[in-house]
Design a protein around this motif. Sequence first.
Motif, mmCIF file in Angstrom:
data_model
loop_
_atom_site.group_PDB
_atom_site.id
_atom_site.type_symbol
_atom_site.label_atom_id
_atom_site.label_comp_id
_atom_site.label_asym_id
_atom_site.label_seq_id
_atom_site.Cartn_x
_atom_site.Cartn_y
_atom_site.Cartn_z
ATOM 1 N N UNK A 7 -20.980 -68.222 -14.280
ATOM 2 C CA UNK A 7 -20.620 -68.014 -15.677
ATOM 3 C C UNK A 7 -20.116 -69.267 -16.356
ATOM 4 N N UNK A 8 -19.655 -70.246 -15.573
ATOM 5 C CA UNK A 8 -19.053 -71.452 -16.147
ATOM 6 C C UNK A 8 -19.965 -72.676 -16.119
ATOM 7 N N UNK A 9 -20.849 -72.755 -15.160
ATOM 8 C CA UNK A 9 -21.666 -73.956 -14.993
ATOM 9 C C UNK A 9 -23.048 -73.584 -14.453
ATOM 10 N N UNK A 10 -24.028 -74.328 -14.922
ATOM 11 C CA UNK A 10 -25.389 -74.185 -14.394
ATOM 12 C C UNK A 10 -25.608 -75.348 -13.414
ATOM 13 N N UNK A 11 -25.620 -75.050 -12.135
ATOM 14 C CA UNK A 11 -25.654 -76.099 -11.111
ATOM 15 C C UNK A 11 -26.979 -76.040 -10.345
ATOM 16 N N UNK A 12 -27.599 -77.210 -10.217
ATOM 17 C CA UNK A 12 -28.786 -77.398 -9.376
ATOM 18 C C UNK A 12 -28.415 -78.380 -8.274
ATOM 19 N N UNK A 13 -28.832 -78.113 -7.056
ATOM 20 C CA UNK A 13 -28.653 -79.067 -5.964
ATOM 21 C C UNK A 13 -30.026 -79.554 -5.544
ATOM 22 N N UNK A 14 -30.300 -80.854 -5.755
ATOM 23 C CA UNK A 14 -31.557 -81.452 -5.304
ATOM 24 C C UNK A 14 -31.341 -81.948 -3.877
ATOM 25 N N UNK A 15 -32.032 -81.324 -2.930
ATOM 26 C CA UNK A 15 -31.844 -81.675 -1.518
ATOM 27 C C UNK A 15 -32.628 -82.927 -1.132
ATOM 28 N N UNK A 16 -33.861 -83.009 -1.603
ATOM 29 C CA UNK A 16 -34.689 -84.179 -1.302
ATOM 30 C C UNK A 16 -35.821 -84.271 -2.310
#
Length: 344
Positions: A160-169
């Motif tokens: 609800x507070x942040x749109x987070x993407x984690x790019x692994x490689x």
Amino acid sequence: MRQRVQDPLVEEALHWLVVLKDRNASAADREAFDHWLQFDASHAAAWGRAQQVWMRLDRIGPAFRERPQVPRTPGPPRLVTAPATGAPSIPAPVRAGRRRFLYGVGAMAALALPAALVAMRSRVFATHATRAGERRTIVVEDGSGIELAGASSLSVDFTGDVRRIVLHDGEAAFDIVQDPSRPFEVHAASGYTRALGTAFDVKISGGLVAVAATEQSVLVSANGAEPVTVNEGQLVRYGPNRTGTVRDADLAHVEAWRRDRLVFQDTPLGEVIDDLERYRGGRIVLADSRLRALSVTGSYAASEADAVLDSLASSLPVRVMRLSGLLVVVSSRTPRQRNLPAER
């Protein structure tokens, strides 16, 4: 755990493995190997261990599961006898010429295993992943678009507070739907990028992360340091210990992969190899780490990664050796080898 090769017989077996994969291997070389292998049961065991060094890499193991069929030829074998044991060994000219090459290949193959396992583990937890040579467009729940390059993976973690993407490689381009109440962040390695505008590119290569702003601007923070602003047409790189200087970027170069092109402008060979792996698949091993700094300039179709390897062999002081369909070794070449074509 790294697999270390310390047994002299295993070292000899690794030499033989490369000798037999060399396109210039002669019938005498093959017969000498056959005699070496049959001389003692310990040689067969060493041959098996040498193959295991490669088989530990799941993607290339099938190429080495069986030893090459060694045709017998008439006449005495061309052998050198070891004074202490009387055992046949690799002819001295062959052994000396390939020793440095094999040390590099063996070490890099062993080092490739932990890196491959890390990549496999990250993909298990990834929301989206692509195969080598694939490009995929993703639309996430807020309507933002992501284009994922080949052999890349990422996870989506929206709250609800942040749109987070984690790019692994790998690499991805982001086209963001703006929402001031929910920041959009892309985490990669030791840092993150927060969108201030609408579009940017993030790439992981050679232990570094490159962030380019393609529309408006982004904030980049790494290793707990103060964020830096990257404006449209600029790029910054960061690594485990430092953040580089923000500089101007050639956006046509940065986004070439989205048009299925590989464009290099004074690009270090190490970074070029990382890109080629994402489009070719398999492993491309640099046998000498000093080669990573060689400069490469050129524009190529992304679908022709093998042609790029051939071009490198003709324009740089390197030798390209294809040990299997999924394993390529790039090594230094001597002045006498300078005009040799890439091996197939």
